[in-house]
Design an enzyme around this catalytic site. Structure first.
Site, short mmCIF file in Angstrom:
data_model
loop_
_atom_site.label_atom_id
_atom_site.label_comp_id
_atom_site.label_asym_id
_atom_site.label_seq_id
_atom_site.Cartn_x
_atom_site.Cartn_y
_atom_site.Cartn_z
N LYS A 243 -4.57 -7.05 -3.16
CA LYS A 243 -3.47 -6.58 -2.31
C LYS A 243 -3.95 -6.61 -0.87
CE LYS A 243 0.04 -2.90 -2.07
NZ LYS A 243 0.27 -2.77 -0.66
N ARG A 248 3.53 -8.72 5.93
CA ARG A 248 4.21 -9.64 5.02
C ARG A 248 4.90 -10.74 5.81
NH1 ARG A 248 6.73 -7.65 -0.40
NH2 ARG A 248 7.08 -9.63 -1.43
#
Ligand code: ATP
Length: 553
Positions: A243, A248
């Site tokens: 992660k 993003r």
């Protein structure tokens, strides 16, 4: 359709704060609107003239609106300005000078687009004249809402969800609501959704798929309390991926034309010309990719998220490409000439591997197939050792669920191992003036969670700790005050803020515990909240009431 009809609906909506009443008012209205105008009306019921990702900006400030009102009413500018300062509501002031009432919805919509398009030398004057022309044709009621739309301050409390609800009851069945929401997550453009349901019905809605150039809502992760739950929730084998704690990025590529969108669906292409160039070399064909951009050192080692903030800039971009090098970690593909979101993750990943050639700047996310929790912990420990944020565990059979926090992606972070709760992403809705050392800035921010069911923001805590001086004294500049309580906010009288903000900025906080509270409309309060960082999220992507309730269960 006459604009006056829409203005009357605005007036009705303004008089109520009940979500159900708003939905009914809009449903009744949408049934009356012609199919050809439904798209326009859907935007305008949100006070918009295009979808958010299109970034259409009217570019009018208070002063220009005052000029237009004066021009339309044949009044001196100073007098209009005085009236505006007294009322604090540009709509009320505009309403005092209105005229004949010959406007149509289409005419208003098209003129507002012309205002948005006016650029360059003399554009301020052109914008002012265009608005004055509209105002001179408007009745007081129309002028009031026109002026507010232009300043982006419609104050009705109507959110996307209310419009979707009303569209589904007006044009389909209650059951179709889910389909509509699904389509809106894939194509977050309320105008397209409204036009499609009007002309093609629910079957047309079901056919809406991913397209290059239309950013889709990101898929999100669920969380588990213990790693052993993974077996039950997803079922082995699973894919475990690093992660990445960066930003993003959704990549849209058509030939050599590349656009990058943030989690808020904002176009962030100009910030990353280096990534755009790298994609041209490393990615084949037309596609939509899901990924995370990370700051890296010269050897490609991951660096902390905070460093990436320096790339969030309009100026000196070239200089910062060198100062803050980044790499893109791609973890999904949503389109490659056809929509892939209904395909299983396993299949999407196989396509992804064929589409992306790994380079220094474009990489595939580190991953591994696991058949038990020991294996998950193994990769987890490795990522944490090199400063990573943890892992995302993915269902190999799962589709890409746009905008959904479901069980096909589950995150596991070091905080959970220590038995601590995750952090909370809260929406800042107001503030209290500081005293003593904090005089001249805010002493605390009023923070809220999002209630998906009612499309409302509910308060959870006052946040005053964890800020360094720079952040603390930057608060005044960071938040733009509004003159009224935000329309979608529910707040108890006991904690009304000194100043209000539009629910726009999301802040990540930690806290010690959640306890019942009569003072906060969430019904609970977060005790000892501490500021961690600002988040690039939309207010509707903040922690939800449902999540708070799941914590206290
Ligand atoms: P957090 O606060 O834990 O970062 P979040 O609320 O921002 O979480 P989540 O849905 O909980 O969002 O986690 C998904 C986020 O993790 C994505 O928005 C993405 O930016 C990031 N991410 C990093 N690596 C991956 C990966 N390999 N797969 C999916 N998401 C990833």
């Amino acid at each position: 359709m006459k604009f006056l009809e829409l203005a009357k609906v605005y007036e009705e909506l303004e008089k109520t704060s009940s979500y159900i009443a708003m939905k009914e008012i809009l449903t009744k209205f949408f049934k009356k609107v012609s199919k050809d105008e439904l798209g326009i009306v859907a935007y305008m019921s949100l006070g918009q003239i295009a979808c958010q990702y299109a970034d259409v900006n009217l570019g009018m400030a208070d002063k220009m609106a005052v000029k237009s009102i004066a021009l339309a009413g044949g009044e001196k500018e100073e007098i209009v300005l005085r009236k505006y300062k007294k009322s604090g509501d540009v709509g009320e002031t505009a309403g005092e000078y209105a005229g004949r009432g010959t406007l149509t919805v289409k005419n208003v919509f098209e003129t507002l687009h012309k205002i948005a398009q006016a650029e360059g030398g003399g554009s301020q004057e052109r914008k002012t004249k265009l608005l004055a022309n509209l105002l001179s044709q408007a009745t007081p009621l129309e002028a009031r809402y026109l002026a507010r739309i232009v300043l982006g301050d419609l104050r009705l409390g109507v959110g996307d969800k209310t419009v979707l609800d009303a569209l589904s009851t007006a044009y389909a069945s209650k059951e179709a609501r889910k389909e509509l929401e699904h389509a809106y997550n894939i194509c977050p453009d309320i105008g397209i959704i409204a036009r499609t349901i009007a002309h093609k019905g629910i079957n047309g809605i079901k056919k809406i798929g991913v397209e290059v150039g239309v950013p889709i809502q990101s898929m999100l992760c669920q969380r588990v309390k213990a790693i052993e739950e993974i077996g039950k929730k997803i079922g082995y084998p699973v894919i475990v991926e690093e992660k990445y704690d960066g930003e993003r990025v959704q990549v849209h590529k058509k030939g050599n034309k590349i656009k990058l969108y943030s989690r808020r669906l904002e176009d962030i292409t100009p910030q990353f010309p280096d990534i755009v160039q790298a994609i041209k070399k490393a990615v084949k064909g037309n596609c939509v990719l899901d990924s995370e951009v990370m700051p890296v050192d010269s050897k490609g080692n991951l660096l902390p998220f905070q460093i990436l903030m320096q790339r969030r800039r309009k100026y000196d971009v070239q200089e910062y490409i060198k100062k803050v090098p980044v790499a893109l970690f791609v973890f999904d593909i949503l389109y490659n000439g056809r929509s892939l979101i209904r395909e299983k993750y396993e299949k999407r990943y196989a396509i992804l591997k064929r589409t992306v050639r790994q380079t220094d700047k474009i990489k595939l996310a580190l991953q591994k197939m696991c058949k038990d929790s020991d294996c998950i912990e193994d990769l987890f420990n490795k990522t944490v050792e090199h400063g990573g944020e943890g892992v995302v565990i993915k269902n190999i059979h799962g589709p890409y669920e746009a905008g959904v926090r479901g069980w096909n992606w589950v995150k596991w972070k070091p905080e959970y191992v220590k038995g601590l709760r995750d952090t909370f992403d809260l929406v800042v809705v107001g503030a209290y003036y500081g005293r003593g050392r904090r005089a001249g800035t805010y002493g605390a921010l009023l923070c809220a969670v999002y209630d998906e069911k009612k499309d409302r923001f509910l308060t959870l805590c006052k946040l005053g700790s964890g800020f360094n001086d720079k952040e603390l004294f930057g608060l005044l500049k960071k938040f733009k005050k509004i003159t009224h309580k935000p329309a979608r906010l529910e707040v108890a009288k006991t904690i009304e803020a000194d100043v209000w903000f539009d629910p726009r900025i999301v802040v990540e906080v930690t806290g010690a515990e959640i306890t019942k509270s009569p003072n906060h409309t969430a019904g609970y309060a977060l005790r000892f909240p501490r500021f961690l960082r600002w988040r690039e999220k939309k207010p509707e992507q903040a922690t939800t009431l449902k999540e708070i309730l799941s914590f206290v269960k």
